[in-house]
Design an enzyme around this catalytic site. Sequence first.
Site, PDB file in Angstrom:
ATOM      1  N   HIS A 235       0.864  -1.179   0.000  1.00  0.00           N
ATOM      2  CA  HIS A 235       0.000   0.000   0.000  1.00  0.00           C
ATOM      3  C   HIS A 235       0.898   1.226   0.000  1.00  0.00           C
ATOM      4  CE1 HIS A 235      -2.793   2.973   1.756  1.00  0.00           C
ATOM      5  NE2 HIS A 235      -3.790   2.160   1.438  1.00  0.00           N
TER       6      HIS A 235
ATOM      7  N   ASP B  55       3.142  -4.594   8.133  1.00  0.00           N
ATOM      8  CA  ASP B  55       1.895  -3.850   7.997  1.00  0.00           C
ATOM      9  C   ASP B  55       0.759  -4.866   8.062  1.00  0.00           C
ATOM     10  OD1 ASP B  55      -0.408  -2.619   7.098  1.00  0.00           O
ATOM     11  OD2 ASP B  55       0.472  -1.787   5.282  1.00  0.00           O
TER      12      ASP B  55
ATOM     13  N   GLN C  49      -4.448  -5.256   6.740  1.00  0.00           N
ATOM     14  CA  GLN C  49      -5.401  -6.145   6.075  1.00  0.00           C
ATOM     15  C   GLN C  49      -5.466  -7.528   6.711  1.00  0.00           C
ATOM     16  OE1 GLN C  49      -7.569  -5.399   3.560  1.00  0.00           O
ATOM     17  NE2 GLN C  49      -6.901  -3.284   3.798  1.00  0.00           N
TER      18      GLN C  49
ATOM     19  N   LYS D 235     -10.403  -1.553  10.642  1.00  0.00           N
ATOM     20  CA  LYS D 235     -10.437  -2.766   9.808  1.00  0.00           C
ATOM     21  C   LYS D 235     -10.960  -3.974  10.593  1.00  0.00           C
ATOM     22  CE  LYS D 235      -7.801  -0.755   6.515  1.00  0.00           C
ATOM     23  NZ  LYS D 235      -8.192  -0.453   5.143  1.00  0.00           N
TER      24      LYS D 235
ATOM     25  N   CYS E 289      -4.839   2.313  -3.644  1.00  0.00           N
ATOM     26  CA  CYS E 289      -3.609   2.843  -3.016  1.00  0.00           C
ATOM     27  C   CYS E 289      -2.455   1.857  -3.170  1.00  0.00           C
ATOM     28  CB  CYS E 289      -3.832   3.185  -1.553  1.00  0.00           C
ATOM     29  SG  CYS E 289      -4.955   4.556  -1.286  1.00  0.00           S
TER      30      CYS E 289
END
Length: 407
Positions: free
Chosen positions: A121, A198, A201, A224, A365
Amino acid sequence: MLDIQKIRGDFPILSQLVNGKPLVYFDNGATSQKPQVVIDAISKYYQQINANIHRGVHKLSQLATDAYEVSRNKIQNHINAKFPYEVIFTSGTTHGINAIATGFASILKAGDEVLVSALEHHSNIVPWQMLCEKTGAVLKVIPMNENGELIMSAYDILVTYKTKIVAVNHISNALGTINPIKEMIDKAHKVGAAILIDGAQAVAHLKPDVQALNCDFYVFSGHKICGPTGIGILYGKEEWLRKLPPYQGGGEMIATVSFDKTTYADLPHKFEAGTPNIEAGIVLGTAIDYMNEVGFDTIADYEHELLEYATEQLEAIEGLKIYGPEASGQNKTSVISFNIGNIHPYDIGTIIDQMGIAVRTGHHCAQPIMDFLKIPGTIRASFAFYNTKEEIDLMIKALKKAQIMLS
């Protein structure tokens, strides 16, 4: 087994109509919907304990502080951090990445190397580019293949003793690829590099165990995972958090202040300058409690069933192409990115919105991925545990209608 009707009843937004049609919400990769228990917890905070934290001796301030720190402990247990002060509240994933990238400016020198992957991202690309521009370090990219997977043989070559930090997502937001992060962490550590994961997600689909992974940093956003927006988590190993300078200066992050010198507070407050998003920090704990009550193993099994069903139905549409790993494999979560012939994804998304279907269109993104695939963007359907096969059928019907209208 999920009691799907009970689960759906927990989410009031799912019962509404959009453009006169039942809402089919398949944009969970952008943000998740909120269960009533989370909405109620937000209201309860403002109705009963609204006060600033860590600063007041009065009763409301103590109640707010206790609730905030209880939430920190819940998150510590959820991700299996060794200490509660390794859990830093942020405004979201982007904030967490920027805090670490800015901190590494005090460590890097010209010629050092930073590795990111081709699947990132923008939030896990731009801060590292800025860091390299500032320090003279070199940004290198772990390439991907046509299946949307990282080329690990290339990673083996790229990660060297010049590498000071690796930044890679746990799961690709654009393609749903689950990266082999444990292998990547181990290889980074062999050359003395730190590694940031990261997890934006990932956290909606699995429970990260940061000690088992042995990552140095793990970042994610509350919205999220059925929590509020404007709140996130930066996990960092204690030794790294003590080594890095604060990201911001201000109240709360200090021990003493004079015009001659300021000394910083101990962890976690060193990285939590200013009045935080108190309500969201508290309610993130509520959201995580809710998700754990549903059960992450149950969520994963059900979402994979949705993924396989949707893939089968989509592949039956003439001219439709799906990007990323195969649904039948073990390295893909419940995200499907696709296009239909030469029809622009925005046009498809606009038409099916009129039929109540919410999907994401564009480059998500993750523009370098789209450039690699030589496409302007994709239609992305991202599923959550409160979605159903019947909703997938409605999406398929809407897509077929849009295809006819746009052909």
